[in-house]
Design a protein around this motif. Structure first.
Motif, PDB file in Angstrom:
ATOM      1  N   MET A   1       7.816   2.279  -1.256  1.00 26.64           N
ATOM      2  CA  MET A   1       8.731   1.341  -1.877  1.00 26.64           C
ATOM      3  C   MET A   1       7.965   0.179  -2.505  1.00 26.64           C
ATOM      4  N   ALA A   2       6.935  -0.287  -1.818  1.00 25.31           N
ATOM      5  CA  ALA A   2       6.154  -1.401  -2.354  1.00 25.31           C
ATOM      6  C   ALA A   2       5.494  -1.024  -3.668  1.00 25.31           C
ATOM      7  N   THR A   3       4.991   0.194  -3.736  1.00 29.11           N
ATOM      8  CA  THR A   3       4.337   0.646  -4.963  1.00 29.11           C
ATOM      9  C   THR A   3       5.329   0.679  -6.124  1.00 29.11           C
ATOM     10  N   VAL A  32      13.869 -11.663 -18.153  1.00 26.33           N
ATOM     11  CA  VAL A  32      12.995 -10.526 -17.858  1.00 26.33           C
ATOM     12  C   VAL A  32      11.790 -10.989 -17.039  1.00 26.33           C
ATOM     13  N   GLY A  33      11.265 -12.174 -17.347  1.00 22.39           N
ATOM     14  CA  GLY A  33      10.151 -12.723 -16.572  1.00 22.39           C
ATOM     15  C   GLY A  33      10.533 -12.996 -15.127  1.00 22.39           C
ATOM     16  N   LEU A  34      11.732 -13.518 -14.912  1.00 27.39           N
ATOM     17  CA  LEU A  34      12.192 -13.767 -13.543  1.00 27.39           C
ATOM     18  C   LEU A  34      12.397 -12.461 -12.780  1.00 27.39           C
ATOM     19  N   LEU A  35      12.930 -11.464 -13.446  1.00 28.38           N
ATOM     20  CA  LEU A  35      13.072 -10.155 -12.801  1.00 28.38           C
ATOM     21  C   LEU A  35      11.707  -9.572 -12.438  1.00 28.38           C
ATOM     22  N   ALA A  36      10.729  -9.771 -13.309  1.00 26.45           N
ATOM     23  CA  ALA A  36       9.372  -9.303 -13.026  1.00 26.45           C
ATOM     24  C   ALA A  36       8.804 -10.022 -11.813  1.00 26.45           C
ATOM     25  N   ALA A  37       9.022 -11.321 -11.743  1.00 24.45           N
ATOM     26  CA  ALA A  37       8.523 -12.097 -10.597  1.00 24.45           C
ATOM     27  C   ALA A  37       9.194 -11.649  -9.302  1.00 24.45           C
ATOM     28  N   THR A  40       7.809  -8.181  -8.284  1.00 20.06           N
ATOM     29  CA  THR A  40       6.438  -8.300  -7.787  1.00 20.06           C
ATOM     30  C   THR A  40       6.421  -8.952  -6.411  1.00 20.06           C
ATOM     31  N   ALA A  41       7.202 -10.011  -6.241  1.00 18.69           N
ATOM     32  CA  ALA A  41       7.263 -10.679  -4.933  1.00 18.69           C
ATOM     33  C   ALA A  41       7.814  -9.726  -3.873  1.00 18.69           C
ATOM     34  N   GLY A  42       8.834  -8.959  -4.231  1.00 25.02           N
ATOM     35  CA  GLY A  42       9.379  -7.988  -3.287  1.00 25.02           C
ATOM     36  C   GLY A  42       8.360  -6.933  -2.904  1.00 25.02           C
ATOM     37  N   LEU A  45       5.840  -8.576  -0.572  1.00 21.38           N
ATOM     38  CA  LEU A  45       6.407  -8.813   0.755  1.00 21.38           C
ATOM     39  C   LEU A  45       6.537  -7.519   1.562  1.00 21.38           C
ATOM     40  N   ARG A  46       6.804  -6.409   0.868  1.00 20.82           N
ATOM     41  CA  ARG A  46       6.894  -5.130   1.553  1.00 20.82           C
ATOM     42  C   ARG A  46       5.540  -4.691   2.118  1.00 20.82           C
ATOM     43  N   LEU A  47       4.460  -5.217   1.557  1.00 17.57           N
ATOM     44  CA  LEU A  47       3.142  -4.849   2.040  1.00 17.57           C
ATOM     45  C   LEU A  47       2.739  -5.608   3.311  1.00 17.57           C
ATOM     46  N   LEU A  48       3.422  -6.714   3.583  1.00 17.99           N
ATOM     47  CA  LEU A  48       3.089  -7.504   4.771  1.00 17.99           C
ATOM     48  C   LEU A  48       3.457  -6.744   6.040  1.00 17.99           C
ATOM     49  N   PRO A  49       2.613  -6.829   7.043  1.00 19.44           N
ATOM     50  CA  PRO A  49       2.951  -6.164   8.306  1.00 19.44           C
ATOM     51  C   PRO A  49       4.069  -6.917   9.019  1.00 19.44           C
ATOM     52  N   GLY A  50       4.860  -6.198   9.745  1.00 17.73           N
ATOM     53  CA  GLY A  50       5.947  -6.835  10.486  1.00 17.73           C
ATOM     54  C   GLY A  50       6.958  -5.808  10.922  1.00 17.73           C
ATOM     55  N   GLU A  51       8.051  -6.303  11.428  1.00 22.41           N
ATOM     56  CA  GLU A  51       9.102  -5.416  11.907  1.00 22.41           C
ATOM     57  C   GLU A  51       9.886  -4.852  10.735  1.00 22.41           C
ATOM     58  N   GLY A  52      10.427  -3.668  10.916  1.00 19.38           N
ATOM     59  CA  GLY A  52      11.294  -3.093   9.902  1.00 19.38           C
ATOM     60  C   GLY A  52      10.711  -1.957   9.235  1.00 19.38           C
TER      61      GLY A  52
END
Length: 52
Positions: A1-3, A32-37, A40-42, A45-52
């Motif tokens: 999903m992160a990819t 479009v720039g805000l959607l890109a941001a 990318t942020a999502g 964040l999906r790459l961070l280790p944690g619960e879920g």
């Protein structure tokens, strides 16, 4: 999903740049720039280790 989110963010950044170079209305470029941001942020964040 992160990819997938990071790829989407890259495509949207390219789209925003293309819109800017073509002289599109500023609102379209910003949206479009805000959607890109967000994509990318999502992806990052999906790459961070944690619960879920």
């Amino acid at each position: 999903m992160a990819t997938a989110l990071l790829i989407l963010g890259g495509v949207l950044v390219g789209g925003a740049w293309s819109l800017y170079k073509q002289g599109a209305p500023r609102v379209a470029v910003v949206v479009v720039g805000l959607l890109a941001a967000l994509a990318t942020a999502g992806g990052l964040l999906r790459l961070l280790p944690g619960e879920g």
